[in-house]
Design a protein around this motif. Structure first.
Motif, PDB file in Angstrom:
ATOM      1  N   MET A 117      -5.116   8.145  13.571  1.00  0.00           N
ATOM      2  CA  MET A 117      -5.033   8.992  12.387  1.00  0.00           C
ATOM      3  C   MET A 117      -6.147   8.653  11.404  1.00  0.00           C
ATOM      4  N   PHE A 118      -6.626   9.693  10.709  1.00  0.00           N
ATOM      5  CA  PHE A 118      -7.655   9.476   9.699  1.00  0.00           C
ATOM      6  C   PHE A 118      -7.004   9.045   8.394  1.00  0.00           C
ATOM      7  N   LYS A 119      -7.597   8.047   7.752  1.00  0.00           N
ATOM      8  CA  LYS A 119      -7.088   7.582   6.469  1.00  0.00           C
ATOM      9  C   LYS A 119      -7.671   8.443   5.351  1.00  0.00           C
ATOM     10  N   ILE A 120      -6.802   8.994   4.522  1.00  0.00           N
ATOM     11  CA  ILE A 120      -7.242   9.832   3.400  1.00  0.00           C
ATOM     12  C   ILE A 120      -7.552   8.941   2.203  1.00  0.00           C
ATOM     13  N   ILE A 121      -8.793   8.986   1.769  1.00  0.00           N
ATOM     14  CA  ILE A 121      -9.214   8.167   0.629  1.00  0.00           C
ATOM     15  C   ILE A 121      -9.045   8.984  -0.644  1.00  0.00           C
ATOM     16  N   LYS A 122      -8.244   8.466  -1.539  1.00  0.00           N
ATOM     17  CA  LYS A 122      -7.974   9.175  -2.787  1.00  0.00           C
ATOM     18  C   LYS A 122      -9.220   9.176  -3.675  1.00  0.00           C
ATOM     19  N   LYS A 123      -9.568  10.336  -4.172  1.00  0.00           N
ATOM     20  CA  LYS A 123     -10.748  10.449  -5.031  1.00  0.00           C
ATOM     21  C   LYS A 123     -10.476   9.809  -6.390  1.00  0.00           C
ATOM     22  N   GLN A 124     -11.556   9.278  -6.994  1.00  0.00           N
ATOM     23  CA  GLN A 124     -11.432   8.545  -8.241  1.00  0.00           C
ATOM     24  C   GLN A 124     -11.552   9.447  -9.470  1.00  0.00           C
ATOM     25  N   LYS A 125     -10.790   9.109 -10.484  1.00  0.00           N
ATOM     26  CA  LYS A 125     -10.931   9.763 -11.784  1.00  0.00           C
ATOM     27  C   LYS A 125     -11.937   8.952 -12.592  1.00  0.00           C
ATOM     28  N   ILE A 126     -13.167   9.426 -12.618  1.00  0.00           N
ATOM     29  CA  ILE A 126     -14.255   8.722 -13.310  1.00  0.00           C
ATOM     30  C   ILE A 126     -14.695   9.553 -14.511  1.00  0.00           C
ATOM     31  N   ASN A 127     -14.928   8.907 -15.634  1.00  0.00           N
ATOM     32  CA  ASN A 127     -15.518   9.562 -16.799  1.00  0.00           C
ATOM     33  C   ASN A 127     -16.860   8.900 -17.086  1.00  0.00           C
ATOM     34  N   GLY A 128     -17.918   9.691 -17.251  1.00  0.00           N
ATOM     35  CA  GLY A 128     -19.222   9.115 -17.552  1.00  0.00           C
ATOM     36  C   GLY A 128     -20.344  10.115 -17.347  1.00  0.00           C
ATOM     37  N   LEU A 129     -21.546   9.693 -17.707  1.00  0.00           N
ATOM     38  CA  LEU A 129     -22.745  10.537 -17.581  1.00  0.00           C
ATOM     39  C   LEU A 129     -23.778   9.806 -16.742  1.00  0.00           C
ATOM     40  N   LEU A 130     -24.206  10.451 -15.662  1.00  0.00           N
ATOM     41  CA  LEU A 130     -25.245   9.904 -14.790  1.00  0.00           C
ATOM     42  C   LEU A 130     -26.544  10.651 -15.023  1.00  0.00           C
ATOM     43  N   LEU A 131     -27.646   9.913 -15.164  1.00  0.00           N
ATOM     44  CA  LEU A 131     -28.962  10.532 -15.331  1.00  0.00           C
ATOM     45  C   LEU A 131     -29.691  10.473 -13.992  1.00  0.00           C
ATOM     46  N   LEU A 132     -29.790  11.622 -13.356  1.00  0.00           N
ATOM     47  CA  LEU A 132     -30.395  11.692 -12.028  1.00  0.00           C
ATOM     48  C   LEU A 132     -31.800  12.288 -12.101  1.00  0.00           C
ATOM     49  N   ASP A 133     -32.710  11.707 -11.338  1.00  0.00           N
ATOM     50  CA  ASP A 133     -34.061  12.250 -11.201  1.00  0.00           C
ATOM     51  C   ASP A 133     -34.082  13.058  -9.907  1.00  0.00           C
ATOM     52  N   LYS A 134     -33.980  14.382 -10.039  1.00  0.00           N
ATOM     53  CA  LYS A 134     -33.919  15.269  -8.877  1.00  0.00           C
ATOM     54  C   LYS A 134     -35.291  15.375  -8.214  1.00  0.00           C
ATOM     55  N   SER A 135     -35.287  15.336  -6.883  1.00  0.00           N
ATOM     56  CA  SER A 135     -36.529  15.541  -6.142  1.00  0.00           C
ATOM     57  C   SER A 135     -36.687  17.022  -5.808  1.00  0.00           C
ATOM     58  N   ILE A 136     -37.877  17.423  -5.376  1.00  0.00           N
ATOM     59  CA  ILE A 136     -38.120  18.829  -5.035  1.00  0.00           C
ATOM     60  C   ILE A 136     -37.536  19.134  -3.654  1.00  0.00           C
ATOM     61  N   GLY A 137     -37.337  20.425  -3.391  1.00  0.00           N
ATOM     62  CA  GLY A 137     -36.897  20.855  -2.074  1.00  0.00           C
ATOM     63  C   GLY A 137     -35.401  20.827  -1.840  1.00  0.00           C
ATOM     64  N   ILE A 138     -34.619  20.599  -2.893  1.00  0.00           N
ATOM     65  CA  ILE A 138     -33.160  20.554  -2.755  1.00  0.00           C
ATOM     66  C   ILE A 138     -32.538  21.255  -3.959  1.00  0.00           C
ATOM     67  N   THR A 139     -31.418  21.912  -3.750  1.00  0.00           N
ATOM     68  CA  THR A 139     -30.766  22.617  -4.856  1.00  0.00           C
ATOM     69  C   THR A 139     -29.998  21.632  -5.737  1.00  0.00           C
ATOM     70  N   SER A 140     -29.764  22.038  -6.967  1.00  0.00           N
ATOM     71  CA  SER A 140     -28.987  21.213  -7.896  1.00  0.00           C
ATOM     72  C   SER A 140     -27.563  21.019  -7.381  1.00  0.00           C
ATOM     73  N   ASN A 141     -27.004  22.063  -6.778  1.00  0.00           N
ATOM     74  CA  ASN A 141     -25.634  21.976  -6.282  1.00  0.00           C
ATOM     75  C   ASN A 141     -25.514  21.006  -5.108  1.00  0.00           C
ATOM     76  N   LYS A 142     -26.530  20.987  -4.251  1.00  0.00           N
ATOM     77  CA  LYS A 142     -26.517  20.058  -3.105  1.00  0.00           C
ATOM     78  C   LYS A 142     -26.572  18.614  -3.613  1.00  0.00           C
ATOM     79  N   ILE A 143     -27.397  18.383  -4.618  1.00  0.00           N
ATOM     80  CA  ILE A 143     -27.472  17.059  -5.243  1.00  0.00           C
ATOM     81  C   ILE A 143     -26.092  16.655  -5.761  1.00  0.00           C
ATOM     82  N   LEU A 144     -25.444  17.575  -6.447  1.00  0.00           N
ATOM     83  CA  LEU A 144     -24.122  17.311  -7.029  1.00  0.00           C
ATOM     84  C   LEU A 144     -23.125  16.910  -5.948  1.00  0.00           C
ATOM     85  N   GLN A 145     -23.126  17.619  -4.833  1.00  0.00           N
ATOM     86  CA  GLN A 145     -22.171  17.319  -3.761  1.00  0.00           C
ATOM     87  C   GLN A 145     -22.421  15.930  -3.175  1.00  0.00           C
ATOM     88  N   TYR A 146     -23.681  15.545  -3.007  1.00  0.00           N
ATOM     89  CA  TYR A 146     -24.013  14.198  -2.531  1.00  0.00           C
ATOM     90  C   TYR A 146     -23.496  13.135  -3.497  1.00  0.00           C
TER      91      TYR A 146
END
Length: 317
Positions: free
Chosen positions: A1-30
């Motif tokens: 059986m696969f173990k379901i990992i509970k997602k975390q409730k995190i509050n905060g602001l991350l400053l990301l330096d986005k690279s070219i060639g990828i969408t903002s939404n794809k970055i967010l999902q990663y």
């Protein structure tokens, strides 16, 4: 059986330096996967063509993200003069070519004409939606949407950094919702030679710069994920990388209130703040511990009429 990992409730602001060639939404999902975050959202879409500052809010910070999103943005843009494309960037088809015969004086005079308030029509190659569908999807099918609603924008600064071999590099500080590709396309038209973007980088949103010590790339995040065990990674990322709410609401006036008043606000009681004179919104903080509670709208009589509160504060009052 696969173990379901509970997602975390995190509050905060991350400053990301986005690279070219990828969408903002794809970055967010990663990023959501790396942090195992329950809720997150980015501030200010960057096209795949663009790189640079892409702030990401986690948890309850997402409900306050608009206060940073509405601030001015600063970009570095390099454009090629002499060629106009259908997308106003290097990925489009060339629809016009012309020799470039310009002087620095021509360029300065034209750039100065862009400063100030003006109206701008969203480009067809943008994520703005028309009848629920992004404009770029219409454009890819060869469909042009006429009479798109113009936006009021403001260019605070448009500075010439370099002009060499038909390439022009600019620094542009502008209001929310300004399309840099439209600025460059219009610039090419006014210089009577055509122009399109070959490089675009966002270097600041309001007071937050790409040079902040906490800025990190997706590639660096992935390396951290490999080097740390999951539980250690989460602790490290949250303590070392995530910034507090102050970075989002820094420009909004602050009020420090007693526990009694805060409890009344949370319970929706009618509250009048007698010290209020000329402001319409305030950040509410707890007087003793300086905890952020939320943002309140105040009418001209001094009464609190609308509140956007952190969900987590209710259990403490």
């Amino acid at each position: 059986m696969f173990k379901i990992i509970k997602k975390q409730k995190i509050n905060g602001l991350l400053l990301l330096d986005k690279s070219i060639g990828i969408t903002s939404n794809k970055i967010l999902q990663y990023v959501k996967i790396i942090f195992n975050a329950q809720k997150a959202g980015y501030i200010g879409t960057l096209d795949p063509l663009a790189s640079g500052l892409l702030p990401i809010c986690f948890g309850e910070y997402t409900k306050f993200s608009q206060y940073l999103m509405n601030q001015n943005k600063t970009y570095l843009v390099t454009a090629l003069l002499g060629e106009k494309t259908n997308t106003a960037d290097k990925y489009g088809f060339i629809i016009k070519k012309k020799n470039v015969n310009l002087t620095i004086k021509n360029i300065f005079e034209t750039l100065n004409s862009f400063k100030g308030i003006s109206k701008q029509k969203p480009p067809m190659y943008s994520a703005i939606k028309y009848k629920g569908i992004p404009l770029y999807k219409y454009a890819r099918r060869g469909i042009n949407i006429p009479n798109l609603k113009e936006r009021i924008i403001k260019i605070y600064q448009i500075k010439l950094i370099n002009f060499y071999q038909n390439k022009i590099k600019l620094q542009i500080n502008c209001s929310k919702g300004t399309y840099i590709r439209s600025i460059i396309d219009d610039l090419g038209d006014q210089l009577n030679c055509g122009a399109h973007i070959i490089k675009l980088r966002r270097i600041a949103i309001s007071h937050i710069s790409i040079f902040h010590k906490n800025v990190i790339t997706l590639e660096q995040l992935k390396i951290l994920m490999i080097n740390y065990q999951n539980h250690k990674l989460n602790v490290f990322l949250i303590k070392k990388l995530l910034l507090p709410i102050d970075y989002i609401i820094y420009h909004i006036p602050k009020l420090y209130l007693s526990n009694i008043l805060i409890k009344k606000i949370i319970n929706g009681e009618k509250i009048k703040l007698t010290s209020i004179i000329d402001k319409t919104q305030f950040c509410i903080f707890e007087k003793k511990k300086f905890n952020f509670i939320g943002i309140c709208q105040i009418n001209n009589k001094g009464y609190i009429v609308k509140c956007k509160l952190m969900n987590s504060v209710k259990k403490f009052y």
